[in-house]
Scaffold this motif. Structure first.
Motif, short mmCIF file in Angstrom:
data_model
loop_
_atom_site.label_atom_id
_atom_site.label_comp_id
_atom_site.label_asym_id
_atom_site.label_seq_id
_atom_site.Cartn_x
_atom_site.Cartn_y
_atom_site.Cartn_z
N VAL A 38 4.29 7.03 5.88
CA VAL A 38 3.14 6.49 5.17
C VAL A 38 2.84 5.06 5.63
CG1 VAL A 38 2.31 5.71 2.91
CG2 VAL A 38 3.36 7.96 3.15
N GLU A 96 0.83 -1.20 0.00
CA GLU A 96 0.00 0.00 0.00
C GLU A 96 0.87 1.26 0.00
OE1 GLU A 96 -3.21 2.55 -0.05
OE2 GLU A 96 -3.15 0.39 -0.45
N ALA A 97 1.99 1.21 0.71
CA ALA A 97 2.92 2.35 0.70
C ALA A 97 3.45 2.59 -0.71
CB ALA A 97 4.07 2.11 1.68
N ARG A 128 0.78 4.26 -2.85
CA ARG A 128 0.65 5.69 -2.53
C ARG A 128 1.82 6.48 -3.08
NH1 ARG A 128 -2.25 6.32 3.42
NH2 ARG A 128 -3.79 4.65 3.11
N SER A 187 6.27 12.27 -6.57
CA SER A 187 7.46 11.79 -5.88
C SER A 187 8.66 12.71 -6.03
CB SER A 187 7.83 10.39 -6.40
OG SER A 187 8.02 10.40 -7.80
N SER A 245 1.84 9.56 -6.15
CA SER A 245 2.15 10.88 -5.60
C SER A 245 3.12 11.63 -6.50
CB SER A 245 2.77 10.73 -4.21
OG SER A 245 4.06 10.14 -4.33
N VAL A 273 -0.59 3.69 7.34
CA VAL A 273 -1.33 2.53 6.82
C VAL A 273 -1.53 1.49 7.92
CG1 VAL A 273 -1.21 0.58 5.22
CG2 VAL A 273 -0.58 2.87 4.43
#
Length: 294
Positions: free
Chosen positions: A61, A38-39, A42, A48, A46, A65
């Protein structure tokens, strides 16, 4: 190499660290992997290029989560009854591999993870991120939605619980193994006096039978009661294979070569203070421990 490949490569440099964070937060290897994935999702979604400190950003992050996952876990009505043992990390007796070593730094034994499971999710996050990974309270506060002072108090409360319930074990692995081997021998021989001498008076035995055998998920306290349980188990005639369980002396119980239980021991002052037994057939199968008994 395109920008997506560069980003993926940079993420992979932090994967082991992030998995270590998530494992301490969740006590579940599969859920830790989900949190790390999940990190990545994300990060991939983003901007980055605007992230100055990628490692710090990913740690924050991942912590967020995991906090959400812990809160969802606490909210579920079907909470496990009795003892619950977090996922153990099994290694060969001669030492963990490099990835396991990174996962288990700071003596993350099963007894510590059991105590972490009793903390409120924000307390666990504050303790893990600050005390184990040196994340500033200013960043922790943004995750839990509090002031830095309140985040510091969360970590302080958690730290007191951990010190009281999971004091530091002996680090001498040879001594641990000597004590555990003596305990197993005394169990097989039914030597009650020897068992009592090897157990701390306040020893705790946690037995997790899983959802398939919830009646077996119990907590037994005190040297006398644990000794009786040990002698009963020894009469079953099972065989054991020495391994490291979370970098401490442990065994896999494998009659006829089929793993049925994983036992982790916590030794302090030359005596056993905790025995954590995972006997959930589903989770044992998922952990892939058969390779250690073949």
């Amino acid at each position: 190499m395109n920008e997506d490949d560069v980003l993926a490569e940079r993420f992979e440099e932090h994967r082991v660290h992030l998995r270590a964070v998530a494992y301490r937060m969740l006590g579940s290897l599969s859920e830790a992997d989900d949190a790390v994935q999940e990190a990545w999702i994300r990060l991939n979604g983003s901007a980055s290029e605007d992230i100055e400190n990628l490692g710090g950003w990913l740690t924050t992050v991942t912590g967020r989560v995991c906090l959400n996952m812990l809160r969802a876990r606490k909210a579920r009505p079907e909470q496990p009854v009795g003892a619950h043992i977090p996922d153990p990390i099994i290694s060969h007796p001669d030492g963990p591999d490099p990835e396991h070593e990174a996962m288990l730094a700071d003596s993350v034994g099963l007894a510590l993870l059991v105590v972490l499971d009793t903390l409120a999710p924000p307390e666990r996050l504050a303790f893990v991120l600050h005390d184990m990974f040196a994340v500033p309270f200013s960043e922790i506060s943004s995750i839990v939605g509090s002031s830095p002072t309140a985040a510091r108090q969360l970590a302080s409360r958690a730290r007191r619980r951990v010190r009281q319930a999971a004091p530091a074990p002996d680090l001498d692995l040879a001594l641990q193994r000597e004590v555990v081997d003596a305990f197993l021998t005394a169990s097989r021989e039914g030597d009650f006096a020897a068992l009592i001498s090897l157990l701390d008076p306040d020893v705790v035995l946690r037995f997790d039978g899983g959802q398939a055998r919830p009646a077996l998920s119990v907590v037994v306290r005190g040297a006398k009661a644990v000794s009786e349980q040990a002698r009963i188990g020894a009469r079953l005639g099972v065989s054991v294979k020495p391994v490291l369980v979370n970098a401490a002396a442990g065994v896999i119980v494998a009659p006829r070569g089929a793993p049925v239980a994983i036992m982790g021991f916590t030794v302090r002052g030359g005596r056993i203070v905790a025995i954590d037994v995972l006997a959930d057939p589903v989770r044992i199968g998922q952990l892939g421990v058969s390779a250690f008994v073949s």
